[in-house]
Structures are given as structure tokens and as C-alpha cells.
Motif scaffolding. Structure first.
Motif, PDB file in Angstrom:
ATOM      1  N   PRO A  96       0.825  -1.202   0.000  1.00 15.87           N
ATOM      2  CA  PRO A  96       0.000   0.000   0.000  1.00 15.87           C
ATOM      3  C   PRO A  96       0.865   1.260   0.000  1.00 15.87           C
ATOM      4  O   PRO A  96       1.901   1.315   0.680  1.00 15.87           O
ATOM      5  CB  PRO A  96      -0.803  -0.103   1.301  1.00 15.87           C
ATOM      6  N   GLY A  97       0.456   2.249  -0.757  1.00 15.60           N
ATOM      7  CA  GLY A  97       1.247   3.466  -0.856  1.00 15.60           C
ATOM      8  C   GLY A  97       0.404   4.717  -0.728  1.00 15.60           C
ATOM      9  O   GLY A  97      -0.738   4.758  -1.204  1.00 15.60           O
ATOM     10  N   ILE A  98       0.980   5.716  -0.089  1.00 16.26           N
ATOM     11  CA  ILE A  98       0.337   7.024   0.036  1.00 16.26           C
ATOM     12  C   ILE A  98       1.343   8.065  -0.424  1.00 16.26           C
ATOM     13  O   ILE A  98       2.442   8.169   0.122  1.00 16.26           O
ATOM     14  CB  ILE A  98      -0.107   7.308   1.483  1.00 16.26           C
ATOM     15  N   MET A  99       0.965   8.821  -1.430  1.00 17.66           N
ATOM     16  CA  MET A  99       1.858   9.795  -2.036  1.00 17.66           C
ATOM     17  C   MET A  99       1.344  11.190  -1.718  1.00 17.66           C
ATOM     18  O   MET A  99       0.175  11.509  -1.942  1.00 17.66           O
ATOM     19  CB  MET A  99       1.895   9.572  -3.554  1.00 17.66           C
ATOM     20  N   VAL A 100       2.250  12.026  -1.203  1.00 14.47           N
ATOM     21  CA  VAL A 100       1.900  13.402  -0.858  1.00 14.47           C
ATOM     22  C   VAL A 100       2.660  14.322  -1.812  1.00 14.47           C
ATOM     23  O   VAL A 100       3.827  14.643  -1.600  1.00 14.47           O
ATOM     24  CB  VAL A 100       2.269  13.742   0.604  1.00 14.47           C
ATOM     25  N   ARG A 102      -5.462   4.360   8.929  1.00 18.72           N
ATOM     26  CA  ARG A 102      -6.587   3.458   8.662  1.00 18.72           C
ATOM     27  C   ARG A 102      -6.112   2.158   8.014  1.00 18.72           C
ATOM     28  O   ARG A 102      -6.536   1.058   8.397  1.00 18.72           O
ATOM     29  CB  ARG A 102      -7.598   4.163   7.752  1.00 18.72           C
ATOM     30  N   LEU A 103      -5.201   2.266   7.052  1.00 18.80           N
ATOM     31  CA  LEU A 103      -4.690   1.078   6.375  1.00 18.80           C
ATOM     32  C   LEU A 103      -3.856   0.218   7.315  1.00 18.80           C
ATOM     33  O   LEU A 103      -3.964  -1.017   7.305  1.00 18.80           O
ATOM     34  CB  LEU A 103      -3.846   1.492   5.163  1.00 18.80           C
ATOM     35  N   LEU A 104      -3.014   0.849   8.111  1.00 18.26           N
ATOM     36  CA  LEU A 104      -2.135   0.106   9.008  1.00 18.26           C
ATOM     37  C   LEU A 104      -2.890  -0.576  10.139  1.00 18.26           C
ATOM     38  O   LEU A 104      -2.451  -1.616  10.653  1.00 18.26           O
ATOM     39  CB  LEU A 104      -1.070   1.048   9.578  1.00 18.26           C
ATOM     40  N   ALA A 105      -4.020  -0.015  10.511  1.00 17.02           N
ATOM     41  CA  ALA A 105      -4.820  -0.600  11.598  1.00 17.02           C
ATOM     42  C   ALA A 105      -5.685  -1.761  11.126  1.00 17.02           C
ATOM     43  O   ALA A 105      -6.197  -2.525  11.954  1.00 17.02           O
ATOM     44  CB  ALA A 105      -5.687   0.483  12.231  1.00 17.02           C
ATOM     45  N   ASP A 106      -5.858  -1.911   9.821  1.00 15.92           N
ATOM     46  CA  ASP A 106      -6.733  -2.940   9.261  1.00 15.92           C
ATOM     47  C   ASP A 106      -5.925  -4.191   8.926  1.00 15.92           C
ATOM     48  O   ASP A 106      -5.092  -4.175   8.019  1.00 15.92           O
ATOM     49  CB  ASP A 106      -7.413  -2.396   7.998  1.00 15.92           C
ATOM     50  N   TRP A 158      -4.451  -5.918  -0.916  1.00 13.59           N
ATOM     51  CA  TRP A 158      -3.470  -5.396  -1.893  1.00 13.59           C
ATOM     52  C   TRP A 158      -2.908  -6.512  -2.764  1.00 13.59           C
ATOM     53  O   TRP A 158      -2.701  -6.321  -3.963  1.00 13.59           O
ATOM     54  CB  TRP A 158      -2.363  -4.641  -1.166  1.00 13.59           C
ATOM     55  N   ARG A 159      -2.666  -7.680  -2.183  1.00 11.03           N
ATOM     56  CA  ARG A 159      -2.180  -8.798  -2.990  1.00 11.03           C
ATOM     57  C   ARG A 159      -3.202  -9.191  -4.054  1.00 11.03           C
ATOM     58  O   ARG A 159      -2.828  -9.459  -5.207  1.00 11.03           O
ATOM     59  CB  ARG A 159      -1.853  -9.999  -2.092  1.00 11.03           C
ATOM     60  N   CYS A 160      -4.450  -9.197  -3.686  1.00  9.18           N
ATOM     61  CA  CYS A 160      -5.508  -9.559  -4.646  1.00  9.18           C
ATOM     62  C   CYS A 160      -5.625  -8.514  -5.750  1.00  9.18           C
ATOM     63  O   CYS A 160      -5.762  -8.853  -6.935  1.00  9.18           O
ATOM     64  CB  CYS A 160      -6.844  -9.718  -3.927  1.00  9.18           C
ATOM     65  N   ARG A 161      -5.564  -7.256  -5.377  1.00 13.04           N
ATOM     66  CA  ARG A 161      -5.660  -6.189  -6.383  1.00 13.04           C
ATOM     67  C   ARG A 161      -4.461  -6.222  -7.323  1.00 13.04           C
ATOM     68  O   ARG A 161      -4.599  -6.005  -8.535  1.00 13.04           O
ATOM     69  CB  ARG A 161      -5.759  -4.834  -5.685  1.00 13.04           C
ATOM     70  N   LEU A 162      -3.279  -6.489  -6.774  1.00 16.51           N
ATOM     71  CA  LEU A 162      -2.098  -6.558  -7.611  1.00 16.51           C
ATOM     72  C   LEU A 162      -2.195  -7.735  -8.582  1.00 16.51           C
ATOM     73  O   LEU A 162      -1.856  -7.595  -9.769  1.00 16.51           O
ATOM     74  CB  LEU A 162      -0.841  -6.696  -6.756  1.00 16.51           C
ATOM     75  N   ALA A 163      -2.626  -8.881  -8.109  1.00 15.73           N
ATOM     76  CA  ALA A 163      -2.764 -10.049  -8.986  1.00 15.73           C
ATOM     77  C   ALA A 163      -3.710  -9.747 -10.139  1.00 15.73           C
ATOM     78  O   ALA A 163      -3.445 -10.127 -11.294  1.00 15.73           O
ATOM     79  CB  ALA A 163      -3.260 -11.251  -8.184  1.00 15.73           C
ATOM     80  N   GLU A 164      -4.793  -9.060  -9.851  1.00 14.28           N
ATOM     81  CA  GLU A 164      -5.748  -8.688 -10.903  1.00 14.28           C
ATOM     82  C   GLU A 164      -5.115  -7.736 -11.912  1.00 14.28           C
ATOM     83  O   GLU A 164      -5.307  -7.872 -13.124  1.00 14.28           O
ATOM     84  CB  GLU A 164      -6.982  -8.035 -10.269  1.00 14.28           C
ATOM     85  N   LEU A 165      -4.334  -6.783 -11.420  1.00 12.98           N
ATOM     86  CA  LEU A 165      -3.676  -5.828 -12.315  1.00 12.98           C
ATOM     87  C   LEU A 165      -2.652  -6.524 -13.207  1.00 12.98           C
ATOM     88  O   LEU A 165      -2.595  -6.267 -14.423  1.00 12.98           O
ATOM     89  CB  LEU A 165      -2.986  -4.735 -11.489  1.00 12.98           C
ATOM     90  N   LEU A 166      -1.836  -7.406 -12.616  1.00 14.97           N
ATOM     91  CA  LEU A 166      -0.773  -8.052 -13.384  1.00 14.97           C
ATOM     92  C   LEU A 166      -1.324  -8.941 -14.495  1.00 14.97           C
ATOM     93  O   LEU A 166      -0.648  -9.154 -15.513  1.00 14.97           O
ATOM     94  CB  LEU A 166       0.129  -8.862 -12.456  1.00 14.97           C
ATOM     95  N   GLU A 167      -2.521  -9.449 -14.332  1.00 16.60           N
ATOM     96  CA  GLU A 167      -3.142 -10.238 -15.397  1.00 16.60           C
ATOM     97  C   GLU A 167      -3.389  -9.398 -16.646  1.00 16.60           C
ATOM     98  O   GLU A 167      -3.462  -9.933 -17.757  1.00 16.60           O
ATOM     99  CB  GLU A 167      -4.466 -10.843 -14.906  1.00 16.60           C
ATOM    100  N   GLN A 168      -3.507  -8.083 -16.467  1.00 15.86           N
ATOM    101  CA  GLN A 168      -3.813  -7.185 -17.577  1.00 15.86           C
ATOM    102  C   GLN A 168      -2.559  -6.560 -18.186  1.00 15.86           C
ATOM    103  O   GLN A 168      -2.650  -5.885 -19.223  1.00 15.86           O
ATOM    104  CB  GLN A 168      -4.732  -6.057 -17.091  1.00 15.86           C
ATOM    105  N   LYS A 169      -1.395  -6.739 -17.545  1.00 18.30           N
ATOM    106  CA  LYS A 169      -0.186  -6.031 -17.968  1.00 18.30           C
ATOM    107  C   LYS A 169       0.865  -7.000 -18.510  1.00 18.30           C
ATOM    108  O   LYS A 169       0.920  -8.162 -18.118  1.00 18.30           O
ATOM    109  CB  LYS A 169       0.403  -5.242 -16.790  1.00 18.30           C
ATOM    110  N   ILE A 170       1.730  -6.472 -19.379  1.00 18.19           N
ATOM    111  CA  ILE A 170       2.755  -7.291 -20.007  1.00 18.19           C
ATOM    112  C   ILE A 170       4.109  -7.088 -19.322  1.00 18.19           C
ATOM    113  O   ILE A 170       4.316  -6.115 -18.597  1.00 18.19           O
ATOM    114  CB  ILE A 170       2.886  -6.960 -21.509  1.00 18.19           C
ATOM    115  N   ASP A 171       5.019  -8.005 -19.603  1.00 22.77           N
ATOM    116  CA  ASP A 171       6.423  -7.861 -19.212  1.00 22.77           C
ATOM    117  C   ASP A 171       7.028  -6.821 -20.149  1.00 22.77           C
ATOM    118  O   ASP A 171       7.273  -7.089 -21.325  1.00 22.77           O
ATOM    119  CB  ASP A 171       7.116  -9.217 -19.345  1.00 22.77           C
TER     120      ASP A 171
END
Length: 343
Positions: free
Chosen positions: A266-270, A302-306, A313-326
Motif C-alpha cells: 500500500p502506498g500514500i503519495m503526498v 486506517r490502512l495500518l490498523a486494518d 493489496w495482494r488480490c488487487r495486484l494479482a488482478e492488475l498483473l493479469e492485464q499487464k505485459i512484461d
């Protein structure tokens, strides 16, 4: 065939690292020109890549950058005349694009940042191809070629990178129990007019994050004495192994936030930047962006407490990588195709 890579920033070294190795394995001769910027040369040394350093990143603002660019033009011209490349490859690449054009050789440039308009205006008229992701939010016309990936997936795709938790342990870090705070120097061309975390708020920020784990700082600029104990104790070539096992990235750098997201962190960018790669990851719910440090802290807490955050995040990443190429594979095929067309 002879391929010249221009590497002016640490990210460029990462971007092209595996393409260089793959092209070498296919029998091509590689030339590398570099710039003394942050840890660029240290990375190339760590990987055993021979290179010619053409210039040092200057201090002093836009005027100094302009002078340095002229120096780099001249030295790249001299290097290329000796090396005799069949194709030039760079990230944005004002010097590579101009020298390649003058030598009547194809120039392939990669870009993922909508900012940096001045460099783009200098480089892109002379480039043969401008390669970006589909989420990139500018259009460069007939030269523009798009791929379904992220620049960071040239070196962080599972086919290219396997994180090693022992590297974090050797640095005294417990995998999954530390938070990376990333600070930038705000000196790049695309940083003009941008800002991130107020300096006076950093101590409070660290204290609040420390409730959830050890905080370590990765910083482009030297840290003040009171923050030096937080300095991340790993060499730059090991950074992504440590990043992959962090609980959270928090900071000003879009690159580190994007890299973390593509490793399932998880990332938070300011910061105030508006870039397609970040916007895409925000839509995928892998990354948060805000211009307000206090809002960012609330999201982080909120993220760190959950306890379910890592799994989501692992599930979301797996879904994203299915759509992306090397991207490295795509990059190598593109370079070889352009050389074949030009032969």
C-alpha cells in the motif's frame, strides 16, 4: 548490431537493466552513457555494466541544467562517433534524440511522466518512436507507440524480479513490520512548481507512523541530524527487495509509491503531481494520492490498523498483473524491430 543506451537517472538504469542483458544475450553490442545523478553510477557498478560518465547532475536550477545538457550533447556526440550505434535508446533523452537525429540513426525514447514538458519539447521532435503506457495522458501523434504496462514492470514484473526477505533481515529489518518514508530533493525539471510534505511536519509524521512499526527513511537529499537515525541502511541495488516487504510506503516520490504498489505494498503519495501512471493505480485502489499531509496520515493509520489490508493489496495486484505485459520483452522486440527496419 550496436545499441547505445543513455542513462541520466537511477530510474533509467532500472528501466533498461534487463533489456540490456537480454539484448546482450542475443548477440548485440551495448554501449552505455551515464550521468552522475544520485545512485546511477553505483547501480551500474553493482551490476557490472561498463559505461562512460558524460556529466554530473548540477546544482543551481534550470540554467545550470541547461549548461549541463549542452555538455552532455557534445560528449555524447563524441562517444557515439566512436561507438557507431545502429540505434539510440533513452528515457525522454534530449541528448540521445538530438545526436541520433544528426547521425541519421533511429532513436527510441520511453516516457511515463506528463510533466517535464521542456525536455519533451527538446527531445521528441528528433525521436523516431515515443513509447509510453496506454494510461499516459498526452498524445505525441504518429510517432507515439503505446504498451499495456508500467515502466516499473520492466524491472519489477514477476518474470524479472523475485524479492528476497533475507536482504531486509540482513539490514536489521523484520519483513512486514516496517514503513518506508520516501523524501525527494525537488530538483528535477519536472519538479518545478511542485511540493510535498512540509519539513516542519516530518517529526510528527514519523511519531504517528511509529505506532504501527519501525519507520525508515529513503531520501534523495541528505537528512538533517535529527532524522539521520532513520536512514534506510541498504545499498541502492537492494532497495526493491526491502521495499517489497514493507508494510506501507509514505512520501513524496511517485516512483517509489508506484514501485511499492506494483509489489503489492500500500502506498500514500503526498505531492501535487498529476501523472497518468499514478492516476491509473489510484483507480485500481493500489495507491492513494493527496496534497495534504494530515489527510495522508489519516489514510495511513486506517490502512495500518486494518489486518485485511495486505490481503486486499495482494488480490488487487494479482488482478492488475493479469492485464499487464512484461515490458522488458516488449522493449527488446521493439528495439530489434526498429533495427531490422533500418538495416
Amino acid at each position: 548490431m550496436r545499441i547505445l543506451f543513455e542513462l541520466a537517472h537511477p530510474k533509467h538504469a532500472h528501466l533498461f537493466r534487463y533489456a540490456i542483458l537480454e539484448l546482450q544475450s542475443r548477440g548485440h553490442t551495448i554501449g552505455i552513457t551515464a550521468r552522475r545523478k544520485d545512485v546511477t553510477l553505483r547501480l551500474l557498478d553493482a551490476w557490472g555494466f561498463p559505461y562512460a560518465c558524460l556529466s554530473d547532475y548540477p546544482s543551481g536550477g534550470i540554467l545550470a541544467l541547461g549548461v549541463e545538457l549542452v555538455i552532455r550533447y557534445w560528449r555524447l556526440w563524441k562517444f557515439a562517433r566512436r561507438f557507431k550505434p545502429d540505434v539510440f535508446v533513452a528515457r525522454v533523452g534530449p541528448a540521445a534524440a538530438t545526436v541520433g537525429f544528426l547521425m541519421r540513426k533511429p532513436v527510441i525514447v520511453f516516457e511515463d511522466t506528463e510533466g517535464g514538458t521542456l525536455q519533451q519539447k527538446i527531445a521528441f521532435p528528433f525521436a523516431t518512436e515515443i513509447c509510453t503506457a496506454t494510461h499516459y495522458e498526452k498524445d505525441w501523434g504518429k510517432k507515439h507507440v503505446r504498451h499495456e504496462s508500467f515502466d516499473e514492470l520492466a524491472y519489477l514484473h514477476p518474470k524479472r524480479f523475485t524479492p528476497d526477505p533475507d536482504i531486509a533481515r540482513k539490514a536489521g529489518l523484520v519483513p512486514g513490520e516496517y514503513i518506508i518514508l520516501r523524501l525527494v530533493a525537488w530538483q528535477a525539471a519536472h519538479d518545478v512548481g511542485q511540493h510535498g510534505i512540509p519539513v516542519q511536519g516530518r517529526r510528527e509524521l514519523i511519531q504517528r507512523l511509529e505506532k504501527f512499526g519501525r519507520v525508515v527513511i529513503s531520501s534523495e537529499a541528505p537528512l538533517p541530524p535529527d532524522l539521520e537515525p532513520y536512514h534506510l541502511p541498504v545499498p541502492p541495488e537492494d532497495f526493491h527487495h526491502v521495499l517489497a516487504f514493507s508494510r506501507l510506503t509514505f512520501g513524496e516520490s511517485s516512483t517509489v509509491a508506484t514501485e511499492g504498489a506494483l509489489l503489492g505494498v500500500p502506498g500514500i503519495m503526498v505531492n501535487t503531481m498529476d501523472w497518468g501512471s499514478v492516476n491509473s493505480l489510484v483507480k485500481q485502489q493500489l495507491l492513494f494520492q493527496t496534497t495534504n499531509s494530515r489527510d495522508a496520515l489519516e489514510i495511513a493509520e486506517r490502512l495500518l490498523a486494518d489486518p485485511e489490508t495486505p490481503h486486499r493489496w495482494r488480490c488487487r495486484l494479482a488482478e492488475l498483473l493479469e492485464q499487464k505485459i512484461d515490458l522488458t520483452h516488449w522493449m527488446v522486440e521493439r528495439i530489434e524491430s526498429r533495427m531490422a527496419d533500418n538495416s
